[in-house]
Every structure is written in structure tokens, then in C-alpha cells.
Design a protein around this motif. Structure first.
Motif, short mmCIF file in Angstrom:
data_model
loop_
_atom_site.label_atom_id
_atom_site.label_comp_id
_atom_site.label_asym_id
_atom_site.label_seq_id
_atom_site.Cartn_x
_atom_site.Cartn_y
_atom_site.Cartn_z
N PRO A 81 0.81 -1.23 0.00
CA PRO A 81 0.00 0.00 0.00
C PRO A 81 0.84 1.27 0.00
N GLU A 82 2.00 1.26 0.65
CA GLU A 82 2.86 2.44 0.63
C GLU A 82 3.40 2.70 -0.78
N ILE A 83 3.76 1.63 -1.48
CA ILE A 83 4.24 1.80 -2.86
C ILE A 83 3.13 2.32 -3.75
N VAL A 84 1.92 1.83 -3.54
CA VAL A 84 0.78 2.31 -4.34
C VAL A 84 0.56 3.80 -4.09
N ALA A 85 0.66 4.21 -2.83
CA ALA A 85 0.46 5.62 -2.51
C ALA A 85 1.54 6.49 -3.17
N HIS A 87 2.83 6.09 -6.00
CA HIS A 87 2.66 6.15 -7.46
C HIS A 87 1.29 6.71 -7.86
N GLN A 88 0.59 7.27 -6.92
CA GLN A 88 -0.72 7.83 -7.24
C GLN A 88 -0.62 8.99 -8.23
N TYR A 89 0.49 9.72 -8.19
CA TYR A 89 0.60 10.89 -9.06
C TYR A 89 0.60 10.49 -10.53
N LEU A 90 0.99 9.26 -10.86
CA LEU A 90 1.01 8.83 -12.26
C LEU A 90 -0.39 8.64 -12.83
N MET A 91 -1.40 8.59 -11.95
CA MET A 91 -2.77 8.35 -12.40
C MET A 91 -3.52 9.64 -12.66
N ALA A 92 -2.83 10.78 -12.56
CA ALA A 92 -3.50 12.06 -12.80
C ALA A 92 -3.99 12.13 -14.23
N GLY A 93 -5.25 12.52 -14.42
CA GLY A 93 -5.84 12.64 -15.75
C GLY A 93 -6.33 11.33 -16.32
N GLN A 99 -8.77 7.71 -15.78
CA GLN A 99 -9.89 7.13 -15.04
C GLN A 99 -9.47 5.74 -14.52
N LEU A 100 -8.49 5.75 -13.66
CA LEU A 100 -7.90 4.51 -13.16
C LEU A 100 -8.13 4.39 -11.67
N ASP A 101 -8.23 3.14 -11.23
CA ASP A 101 -8.34 2.85 -9.81
C ASP A 101 -7.43 1.65 -9.52
N ILE A 102 -6.91 1.58 -8.31
CA ILE A 102 -6.02 0.47 -7.91
C ILE A 102 -6.68 -0.28 -6.78
N ASP A 103 -6.89 -1.59 -6.99
CA ASP A 103 -7.49 -2.45 -5.99
C ASP A 103 -6.40 -3.33 -5.39
N CYS A 104 -6.08 -3.10 -4.12
CA CYS A 104 -5.08 -3.92 -3.43
C CYS A 104 -5.67 -4.50 -2.15
N SER A 105 -6.91 -4.96 -2.28
CA SER A 105 -7.61 -5.50 -1.11
C SER A 105 -7.23 -6.96 -0.84
N GLU A 106 -6.67 -7.64 -1.84
CA GLU A 106 -6.34 -9.06 -1.67
C GLU A 106 -4.85 -9.21 -1.38
N LEU A 107 -4.43 -8.76 -0.21
CA LEU A 107 -3.03 -8.85 0.20
C LEU A 107 -2.94 -9.78 1.40
N ALA A 108 -2.51 -11.01 1.15
CA ALA A 108 -2.36 -11.96 2.25
C ALA A 108 -1.09 -11.62 3.04
N PRO A 109 -1.10 -11.83 4.34
CA PRO A 109 0.11 -11.58 5.14
C PRO A 109 1.29 -12.40 4.61
N LEU A 145 7.00 -2.42 -11.73
CA LEU A 145 5.88 -3.15 -12.33
C LEU A 145 4.58 -2.35 -12.24
N LEU A 146 4.38 -1.67 -11.10
CA LEU A 146 3.17 -0.84 -10.96
C LEU A 146 3.23 0.33 -11.92
N ARG A 147 4.40 0.95 -12.09
CA ARG A 147 4.54 2.06 -13.03
C ARG A 147 4.18 1.60 -14.46
N ASN A 148 4.68 0.44 -14.85
CA ASN A 148 4.36 -0.07 -16.19
C ASN A 148 2.87 -0.28 -16.36
N ALA A 149 2.22 -0.81 -15.30
CA ALA A 149 0.77 -1.05 -15.38
C ALA A 149 0.00 0.26 -15.54
#
Length: 423
Positions: free
Chosen positions: A290-294, A296-302, A304-314, A331-335
């Protein structure tokens, strides 16, 4: 498949050679013995039968008296069936009254058929005894040869095994190690050891130069990068900065961070994996993602993208935290860069296998093949980030696994397995 040792191969070859040579020798001796025996019987019986035939043709009343070893048969009366069926010539091992005999058969003009039989039973018994003793001697010779070969092979290849063990025990980080040959080693082993020790000296100097360069480059690059990063952070805190200038400073700040990550990656590649593992941290991936996702949020400006990271097993992994951040972030940047709208789904399995699936346009099979070809060749890519080829080298260095799959029009799925590295 396990390969046979050189000593075992030599032992097997020598065994095969000894057995073949012994068999060949027995065959030759048996053939020579048979021919010599045939010649002796032929000479003995021919001389005796010539004398008998000469007396019979001369009309001498010769009353032949059979001895214990010689018997004369004339015509067909009283002749054993085994002798009567023989054609003219010398015949060996013919049973005459239960005794092995050599029989010489002849059709003499004016006399008729003559057959002279020589009892050779005692000779056959003696021949059997001699054959058995010869076979026993050959067996003893083979065993003695193999024992000597085994001892000699051990003395010959033991120094070679010791040299191989010394080579296997060499440590990459130890630059002063050398291989040594024992006092029983051959001259060839000393030549190999000297050549290998010369290579170790050159390798040690090369490693020392590389370490000096890496340490110097790391220090010289990190210092200006830290200065630039600090300056850009202070500049971004200025409230009156124009938007155009802020965008450029922000771009410079991100570039500095990427260069710092690149330096960290190159330093990781320059270190031995075992040493790297000892200096790694135990990282809870389900908290780090989740910290890495946060970040890279700036890359989603403009977009209509959303990131679902609810399925994170310990899940936990032992590795340098900066490298894990860079690998997942790349890998997240490429996506994000390859998608315009939809949801990017991130899943983390308990065995530290992370998958990122984007809703982008996807890649054709030939595009996937080209990516893997670039990774194999080590060639660059045109996008941002550290590049798949460098990420692939990091994965190979740390024992991770990277895989990609894609369907045109349905997005791309990247799988990074971080749980296979040595802790």
C-alpha cells in the motif's frame, strides 16, 4: 544423470581390456593346440598305417595285434558303427567302445578299407586338467591386474580429487586463496594448479578494482544526488512558485529519486547474493505494497484509473527493502503507464508471490517475446523506470522469478515471486 569418475572409467576399460585379451589368448592357444594335436595324431597314425598297408600289399602274413591304445579295423566286419560311418581321413574324439579315439580311415587299393584307432582318453583328461589350471591362472591374473589397477588408480586420481575439492572450496569474497597440489601429484596437476592460481591473482586484482570503483562511484554519486534532492524538496515547499516551475522542479525531484534507486540496484548487482542476504531486512510485504501504491498515485493524474489492493495476504520476505520497493514500483509504473481506464488489481499470496493485472490494451504474443528477448540480450527499453532487463537481472541475482502474460485488448499480468531467494 550422475557421470562416472575418470578412475572408474579407467578401471572399467582395463577390466574390459584384460577380459578381451584373456579371451583372445585362450582362443588362439586353443586353436594352436588343436592344430598341433591334429598334426601329431596324423603323423603317428599315418606312419603306422603306411607300414601295415605296405605289408598287406606285399602279401606278408601279418597278424596285427591290438594294443591297449591302438586298434586296427579291416573291411566292415566287426567295425564299430561310429568308425564304419567315417569317410576317409583323420577324425578326432570318435567314441570307440566308450573311449575317445583318434581314427585314421583309408581306402587302400588291393587291400580295402583300413581304419586305425588311437585311444586318446588319457590325453583328453590331461588336456581338461591343463585347461582348468590355465583358466584359474587367467582368473588370478585378471584379479591381480584389477587390484593393481585399483591401487594405482587411487594413487593417481587422489591428488586430482584433492585439487577439485580445493577449487570447490574457493570463496568468491576471499581474494588470497590458492589451490595446492600434494606431493604425490603429477606434473600435469602442478601445471593446472599454477595456471589456476595465476587466474585467481588476476581475478583478485579485477575484483579489487571493481570494488574500488563501486565504492567511489557510490559515494561520488550519492552526495550530489542528496544535495539535489534536498534542494528540490525545499523549492517545492515555496508557496509562491509558479505552476510551470513547480512541475519542472517536481520532475527533477522524481528523476533524482529514480537515479538513487538505480544506484541502489547497481550496488546490489555488484554484491555477492550471500553477503547481500546477510545485510537484508525482514519485510512485511502486505504493509509495504500500500505504501508503494500511494507513492505512485501521481502517475494516475488525468486517467480514469483505480487500484485495488484489497487481496493482500500476510507475507514476509528477507531482502533489501529499497530493492523490493523498486521492483514492485517498476511493475506498478508499467501497469499505470499502459492503462487509461479501469482497475489495476494487485494480489499477494502467502508465499510472497505478487501479481499486478492492468486493464490496458495488452500485448500480442510477439510483443511478449520481444520483451523476453530484450531481457535475455540485456538491451534497453523506451519507457520510464529502471527497465525490465535490469529488473530481470535483479531477480536472477536474488533468486526471484519474474513472469509476464498478456492478451491483446484485455491487459497484461505481471507476476513477481519473491519467496524463492536465500534468506
Amino acid at each position: 544423470m550422475a557421470r562416472a569418475s575418470l578412475g572408474r572409467r579407467v578401471f572399467v576399460w582395463l577390466l574390459a581390456y584384460t577380459a578381451l585379451a584373456t579371451a583372445l589368448l585362450f582362443t588362439v592357444v586353443a586353436h594352436v593346440h588343436e592344430q598341433a594335436e591334429h598334426a601329431v595324431w596324423d603323423a603317428l597314425l599315418t606312419t603306422e598305417l603306411d607300414a601295415v598297408a605296405a605289408r598287406l600289399r606285399a602279401g606278408v602274413d601279418d597278424r596285427w595285434q591290438d594294443s591297449g591304445t591302438l586298434r586296427l579295423f579291416r573291411g566292415t566286419r566287426g567295425v564299430p558303427a561310429a568308425v564304419a560311418a567315417l569317410p576317409p581321413g583323420l577324425h578326432d574324439d570318435i567314441p570307440v567302445d566308450g573311449r575317445a579315439s583318434a581314427v585314421l580311415v583309408r581306402d587302400e587299393p588291393g587291400v580295402g578299407r583300413l581304419a586305425l584307432a588311437l585311444d586318446i582318453t588319457d590325453f583328453e583328461v590331461l588336456e581338461t586338467v591343463m585347461t582348468r589350471w590355465a583358466a584359474l591362472g587367467a582368473l588370478v591374473l585378471i584379479v591381480a591386474t584389477l587390484v593393481v589397477a585399483s591401487v594405482a588408480s587411487g594413487r593417481l586420481f587422489h591428488p586430482l580429487r584433492d585439487l577439485a575439492d580445493d577449487i570447490a572450496a574457493l570463496q568468491p569474497e576471499a581474494t588470497r586463496e590458492r589451490v595446492r597440489v600434494g606431493p604425490h601429484g603429477s606434473a600435469e596437476l602442478f601445471v593446472i594448479a599454477d595456471a589456476l592460481n595465476g587466474y585467481l591473482d588476476r581475478h583478485a586484482r579485477f575484483v579489487e578494482r571493481e570494488r574500488t570503483f563501486i565504492n567511489t562511484a557510490s559515494h561520488e554519486l550519492r552526495t550530489p544526488m542528496a544535495v539535489i534532492a534536498g534542494a528540490t524538496e525545499l523549492a517545492l515547499q515555496h508557496p509562491g512558485m509558479p505552476d510551470v516551475a513547480r512541475a519542472q522542479v517536481l520532475r527533477a525531484h522524481r528523476t533524482v529519486r529514480e537515479v538513487e534507486q538505480l544506484i541502489s540496484l547497481l550496488l546490489v548487482l555488484a554484491k555477492d547474493p550471500a553477503r547481500l542476504a546477510r545485510s537484508s531486512d525482514r519485510i512485511p510485504l502486505h504493509e509495504l505494497v500500500p505504501e508503494i501504491v500511494a507513492d505512485h498515485q501521481y502517475l494516475m493524474a488525468g486517467k480514469q484509473l483505480d487500484i485495488d489492493c484489497s487481496e493482500l495476504a500476510p507475507s514476509e520476505v528477507v531482502a533489501p527493502i529499497a530493492i523490493v520497493q523498486v521492483a514492485i514500483g517498476n511493475l506498478l509504473r508499467n501497469a499505470i503507464e499502459n492503462s487509461d481506464q479501469g482497475t489495476i488489481r494487485i494480489r499477494l499470496e502467502p508465499d510472497a508471490v505478487l501479481s499486478i493485472e492492468d486493464p490496458g490494451h495488452g500485448m500480442a504474443p510477439e510483443d511478449i517475446a520481444r520483451v523476453y528477448s530484450q531481457i535475455a540480450r540485456g538491451t534497453g527499453r523506451d519507457g520510464g523506470g529502471i527497465g525490465l532487463e535490469l529488473l530481470a537481472r535483479i531477480c536472477e541475482h536474488l533468486g526471484w522469478q519474474l513472469g509476464m502474460s498478456s492478451v491483446p485488448g484485455r491487459g497484461t499480468r505481471a507476476v513477481l515471486a519473491l519467496g524463492t531467494q536465500a534468506a
